[in-house]
Design a protein around this motif. Structure first.
Motif, PDB file in Angstrom:
ATOM      1  N   TYR A  73       0.854  -1.186   0.000  1.00 59.96           N
ATOM      2  CA  TYR A  73       0.000   0.000   0.000  1.00 59.96           C
ATOM      3  C   TYR A  73       0.888   1.233   0.000  1.00 59.96           C
ATOM      4  O   TYR A  73       1.653   1.455   0.935  1.00 59.96           O
ATOM      5  N   ILE A  74       0.796   2.003  -1.046  1.00 57.34           N
ATOM      6  CA  ILE A  74       1.475   3.297  -1.129  1.00 57.34           C
ATOM      7  C   ILE A  74       0.388   4.334  -1.273  1.00 57.34           C
ATOM      8  O   ILE A  74      -0.385   4.313  -2.245  1.00 57.34           O
ATOM      9  N   SER A  75       0.292   5.238  -0.316  1.00 59.16           N
ATOM     10  CA  SER A  75      -0.747   6.253  -0.332  1.00 59.16           C
ATOM     11  C   SER A  75      -0.631   7.112  -1.581  1.00 59.16           C
ATOM     12  O   SER A  75       0.460   7.572  -1.929  1.00 59.16           O
ATOM     13  N   PRO A  76      -1.750   7.361  -2.266  1.00 56.46           N
ATOM     14  CA  PRO A  76      -1.691   8.238  -3.434  1.00 56.46           C
ATOM     15  C   PRO A  76      -1.347   9.685  -3.063  1.00 56.46           C
ATOM     16  O   PRO A  76      -0.971  10.468  -3.921  1.00 56.46           O
ATOM     17  N   ASP A  77      -1.451  10.031  -1.786  1.00 55.66           N
ATOM     18  CA  ASP A  77      -1.072  11.364  -1.329  1.00 55.66           C
ATOM     19  C   ASP A  77       0.434  11.506  -1.128  1.00 55.66           C
ATOM     20  O   ASP A  77       0.917  12.611  -0.912  1.00 55.66           O
ATOM     21  N   GLY A  91       3.725  -6.736   2.683  1.00 57.35           N
ATOM     22  CA  GLY A  91       3.921  -6.052   3.950  1.00 57.35           C
ATOM     23  C   GLY A  91       4.527  -4.673   3.841  1.00 57.35           C
ATOM     24  O   GLY A  91       5.142  -4.204   4.787  1.00 57.35           O
ATOM     25  N   ILE A  92       4.362  -3.986   2.725  1.00 64.00           N
ATOM     26  CA  ILE A  92       4.935  -2.651   2.553  1.00 64.00           C
ATOM     27  C   ILE A  92       3.826  -1.614   2.680  1.00 64.00           C
ATOM     28  O   ILE A  92       2.804  -1.709   2.001  1.00 64.00           O
ATOM     29  N   GLY A 108       8.323  -5.746   3.981  1.00 58.93           N
ATOM     30  CA  GLY A 108       8.009  -5.467   5.374  1.00 58.93           C
ATOM     31  C   GLY A 108       8.325  -4.066   5.846  1.00 58.93           C
ATOM     32  O   GLY A 108       8.343  -3.809   7.048  1.00 58.93           O
ATOM     33  N   VAL A 109       8.553  -3.137   4.946  1.00 57.96           N
ATOM     34  CA  VAL A 109       8.895  -1.763   5.321  1.00 57.96           C
ATOM     35  C   VAL A 109       7.635  -0.970   5.605  1.00 57.96           C
ATOM     36  O   VAL A 109       6.652  -1.050   4.866  1.00 57.96           O
TER      37      VAL A 109
END
Length: 159
Positions: A73-77, A91-92, A108-109
């Motif tokens: 999951y990388i926030s679009p913000d 796990g990222i 895992g970061v």
């Protein structure tokens, strides 16, 4: 969006010397997460009202599918510069932060939402966590399973 995505793909191709060709890089599981982030971030900054809402729904569905299937999951913000490389999926989590160029992430970061900023050429080892209001400088290596709670100056290795 396309310039950053092109830089991401070339960084991934350069990083993986044995995987020759763009098609091999496109078929990696991590690449779909990077494409999902770049598309979602582009939609967030789009200024055409009706088109933005329609594409936002598509971007959100795409992002959730990537999150479930790949575990990234990388926030679009988040504002991530070109050259984003993810070595291994699962796990990222990257919150809405300002991050420089050539970021490399292992499995895992977690980069929490309260981080004040991350510089250029930063490497996060497997299981590394950044919590609180920490600010990370340029050319920093955060070793595997490290927890960063305070500021890290430029040209450092954190263990």
């Amino acid at each position: 969006m396309f310039e950053n995505l092109k830089a991401d793909l070339s960084a991934a191709q350069e990083d993986r010397k044995l995987e020759k060709g763009v098609l091999r890089v496109l078929l990696r599981m991590e690449t779909i997460a990077i494409i999902s982030y770049r598309f979602g971030h582009w939609v967030e900054n789009l200024r055409i009202p009706v088109l933005r809402q329609l594409l936002a729904v598509a971007a959100m569905i795409f992002q959730r599918c990537v999150q479930v299937l790949v575990g990234i999951y990388i926030s679009p913000d988040a504002e991530i510069g070109p050259g984003l490389t993810i070595h291994t999926p699962f796990g990222i989590i990257v919150g809405p932060n300002k991050i420089g160029e050539n970021l490399t992430i292992q499995s895992g970061v977690v980069i929490a939402a309260g981080t004040r900023g991350i510089g250029d050429n930063v490497y996060f080892g497997a299981g590394a966590k950044v919590m609180g209001g920490a600010k990370i400088g340029n050319n920093v290596v955060v070793a595997a399973n490290s927890l960063v709670l305070t500021d890290v100056p430029d040209n450092m290795t954190v263990i």
